[in-house]
Enzyme design. Structure first.
Site, PDB file in Angstrom:
ATOM      1  N   ASP A 133      47.592  46.677  56.870  1.00 15.11           N
ATOM      2  CA  ASP A 133      46.221  46.358  56.506  1.00 15.11           C
ATOM      3  C   ASP A 133      45.708  45.256  57.435  1.00 15.11           C
ATOM      4  OD1 ASP A 133      43.980  46.418  54.573  1.00 15.11           O
ATOM      5  OD2 ASP A 133      45.527  47.145  53.203  1.00 15.11           O
ATOM      6  N   ASP A 235      40.258  46.813  56.501  1.00 11.69           N
ATOM      7  CA  ASP A 235      39.655  46.476  55.219  1.00 11.69           C
ATOM      8  C   ASP A 235      38.175  46.119  55.358  1.00 11.69           C
ATOM      9  OD1 ASP A 235      40.254  45.641  52.341  1.00 11.69           O
ATOM     10  OD2 ASP A 235      39.295  43.834  53.135  1.00 11.69           O
ATOM     11  N   GLU A 289      38.106  51.341  56.144  1.00 13.42           N
ATOM     12  CA  GLU A 289      37.673  51.484  54.756  1.00 13.42           C
ATOM     13  C   GLU A 289      36.147  51.491  54.780  1.00 13.42           C
ATOM     14  OE1 GLU A 289      38.016  49.310  50.438  1.00 13.42           O
ATOM     15  OE2 GLU A 289      37.671  48.101  52.201  1.00 13.42           O
ATOM     16  N   HIS A 355      44.962  51.520  45.751  1.00 10.51           N
ATOM     17  CA  HIS A 355      45.157  50.314  44.947  1.00 10.51           C
ATOM     18  C   HIS A 355      43.853  49.784  44.357  1.00 10.51           C
ATOM     19  CE1 HIS A 355      43.618  48.959  48.697  1.00 10.51           C
ATOM     20  NE2 HIS A 355      43.447  47.741  48.203  1.00 10.51           N
ATOM     21  N   ASP A 356      42.709  50.341  44.773  1.00 14.94           N
ATOM     22  CA  ASP A 356      41.424  49.901  44.220  1.00 14.94           C
ATOM     23  C   ASP A 356      40.933  50.828  43.122  1.00 14.94           C
ATOM     24  OD1 ASP A 356      41.190  47.685  45.842  1.00 14.94           O
ATOM     25  OD2 ASP A 356      40.186  48.793  47.440  1.00 14.94           O
TER      26      ASP A 356
HETATM   27  C1  NOJ Z   1      38.959  46.276  49.908  1.00 17.90           C
HETATM   28  C2  NOJ Z   1      40.376  46.227  49.433  1.00 17.90           C
HETATM   29  O1  NOJ Z   1      40.871  47.531  49.347  1.00 17.90           O
HETATM   30  C3  NOJ Z   1      40.364  45.502  48.116  1.00 17.90           C
HETATM   31  O2  NOJ Z   1      41.590  45.593  47.455  1.00 17.90           O
HETATM   32  C4  NOJ Z   1      39.971  44.077  48.371  1.00 17.90           C
HETATM   33  O3  NOJ Z   1      39.864  43.413  47.137  1.00 17.90           O
HETATM   34  C5  NOJ Z   1      38.639  43.982  49.111  1.00 17.90           C
HETATM   35  N1  NOJ Z   1      38.537  44.921  50.182  1.00 17.90           N
HETATM   36  C6  NOJ Z   1      38.462  42.627  49.700  1.00 17.90           C
HETATM   37  O4  NOJ Z   1      39.350  42.434  50.758  1.00 17.90           O
END
Ligand code: NOJ
Length: 580
Positions: A133, A235, A289, A355-356
């Protein structure tokens, strides 16, 4: 004259060759796809590890690198090709590692650089690539750069971040995704100025306008790439560029903030510079992302001739799952439109969880005991048979489910806890909020990996940082190893199937019975090979009309052991046919 004509013909031939090389997939006259641009990252199945929750080796309740090393043979056995590892860098853990205080060091709880080197070596020995990441929209407020930056207005690091001097008045509002008041400006009395943070106050946004900052980022990337890693997941990258005049956005902009925050100029200049300085020197993959606001934005990020990134992932599909359900027709529409927009050029990523997100089976399938396995296998079949690079989240191969905490004290996720406080402050409907997070809070996808039925699911001998899902007694890897029909063994069959059928990676996708409200059916074809995938997304018997005679077709894989009827599908039935 003759020479002029010859030069014109020569020029046209060259243009034609260049044009065909720039398009990743070109079409044959028989309408099947011919692949002329094979890449390892297109053919890879990417498995995502959330290190905090994967395996704890030292009993402190937090997963770590040695824990992952202990499970390398398990990872190899899955048939995956690459691992995307969530951040493992030094961090005060306001946002579980997405707030980095030292980009060149390993988070103490996760281990040491020696552990990292051993992990990378062990992965490469097993033919597994490592994607890290890269979190550079923001750093931690505990990063040395920020400490310097906030110390005085004249500090050389001041311009590493976005500051707004208070004597200019209050800055125009910016929405923060994670802040307790959703205010992205934090006033700092030390220098009488506000700093910008799209995420939490402890995640100040880096200033990409500053060439020194960009060079620092490229150096960090080279540091890890020179160690031998195989790529980056970038990210929140669509947010890095900002209009630093900070214009006033129209009222209600926050409801559609990606439109205002995403893909601001000159993001493509930054990416081209990054490509020239870093990516062009290594055979690695990159995935952003966020994909902007349109297909054009997404193409501009990933088309090969742009020299920027390889892939991006959008949110529109994962966003449709709601506690009250979702429309299968809508899901089909989203995946189909993305596929057709990228059929000739560019490359896609395909996912339903990370994970989100809360657990895939709890959001898109059905985690009731009678349907959990079936629907989990059906969703995995979907991911492994679509065009694009599949991203598969750890634990989904077991059909792990949402934990659905009753008490706010059990939640650990910072934005959830901040939003809870925010709702309380504004007199919001807390009961409703608690119901929403049972379905959607990302902690549901972050409970410890369920290895076996021993204490704490074999994740840790200590107290886990977040509670283990009590269903680990029945849902765990050890039990599934022994069962040929388990979700785990089914997933292994799927990765094999994808490997053995390049048509599943590159082949043309055609949706069938489009308006069917229950069933998703499509074909994938390439080089004379044609596969038919039929997926019942419902818990009821569902009918499908594909217009394809499957009487002579071979069933390559199905989530039911007894063959069914090709037009009447059983609950969550999934079948992959090879057509003759
Ligand atoms: C996206 C990430 O996937 C997430 O887990 C994170 O909280 C935010 N960006 C901030 O970095």
């Amino acid at each position: 004259m003759k020479r002029t004509i010859l030069s014109v013909i020569y020029f046209l031939v060259i243009v034609a060759v260049i044009t065909s090389c720039n398009s990743s997939n070109t079409k044959n006259t028989d309408n099947s796809t011919v692949v002329n641009d094979r890449k390892w990252w297109k053919e890879a199945v990417v498995y995502q590890i959330y290190p905090r929750s994967f395996k704890d080796s030292d009993g402190d309740g937090v997963g770590d690198l040695k824990g992952i090393i202990a499970k390398l043979d398990y990872l190899k056995s899955l048939g995956i090709d690459a691992i995307w590892l969530n951040p493992i860098y030094s961090s005060p853990n306001d946002d579980n590692g997405y707030d980095i205080s030292d980009y060149r060091n390993i988070m103490k709880e996760f281990g040491t650089m020696e552990d990292f080197n051993a992990l990378l070596k062990g992965m490469h020995e097993r033919g597994i690539k490592l994607v890290m990441d890269l979190v550079v929209n923001h750093s931690s407020d505990e990063h040395e750069w920020f400490k310097q930056s906030r110390s005085s207005r004249t500090n050389p690091y001041r311009n590493y971040y976005h500051w707004w001097n208070a004597e200019k008045g209050t800055p125009s509002p910016r929405y923060s995704l994670f802040d307790i008041n959703h205010d992205a400006w934090k006033y700092d009395s030390l220098t009488n100025a506000y700093y910008l943070h799209y995420f939490s106050r402890k995640q100040p946004d880096l200033n990409w306008e500053n060439p020194k900052l960009r060079t620092e980022v490229y150096d960090i990337m080279k540091f890890w790439l020179d160690k031998g890693i195989d790529g980056f997941r970038m990210d929140a990258f669509q947010f890095v560029a900002k209009d630093t005049t900070f214009p006033i956005f129209p009222l209600g902009y926050e409801k559609d903030f990606i439109k205002y925050y995403g893909m601001v100029n000159p993001i493509h200049d930054y990416l081209k510079e990054m490509h020239k300085e870093v990516f062009s020197k290594y055979d690695v993959m990159s995935v952003a992302e966020g994909a902007g606001n349109s297909f054009e934005d997404a193409h501009n990020l990933v088309d090969a001739d742009r020299n920027e990134l390889n892939m991006a992932y959008a949110f529109d599909a994962v966003d449709i799952a709601k506690p009250e359900g979702y429309s299968v027709v809508k899901l089909k529409e989203i995946f189909t439109k993305w596929d057709s927009a990228f059929a000739q050029k560019g490359w896609l990523s395909v996912y339903l969880a990370n994970h989100d997100q809360a657990r895939m089976v709890s959001r898109f399938g059905n985690d009731a005991p009678e349907f959990r396995e079936l629907s989990s296998k059906m969703l995995s079949t979907f991911l492994m048979t679509m065009r694009g690079t599949p991203y598969y989240y750890n634990g989904d191969e077991l059909g792990m489910t949402n934990i659905r905490f009753e008490n706010i004290e059990d939640y650990k996720d910072m934005p959830t806890l901040n939003e809870y406080q925010h709702q309380k402050n504004i007199g919001g409907d807390i009961k409703h909020f608690m119901e929403t997070i049972k379905f959607g809070c990302r902690d549901n996808g972050r409970t410890p990996f369920q290895w076996d039925s021993s204490f704490n699911a074999g994740f840790t001998t200590g107290t886990p940082w977040i509670k283990v899902n009590p269903n680990y007694n029945t849902i765990n890897a050890a039990a599934q190893e022994k069962d040929n029909n388990s979700c785990l063994n089914y997933f292994r069959q799927l990765t094999r199937l994808r490997k053995e059928n390049l048509a599943l990676v590159y082949g043309k996708y055609t949706i069938l019975d489009k308006s069917n409200t229950d069933v998703y059916a499509y074909t994938r074809e390439m080089d004379g090979k044609k596969l038919l995938v039929i997926l019942n997304f419902k818990s009821t018997l569902s009918t499908v009309t594909t217009g394809i005679d499957v009487s002579k077709a071979k069933v390559l894989l199905s989530n039911y052991s007894v063959p069914g009827n090709n037009t009447k599908l059983r609950p969550y039935e999934a079948v992959v046919y090879e057509l003759q």
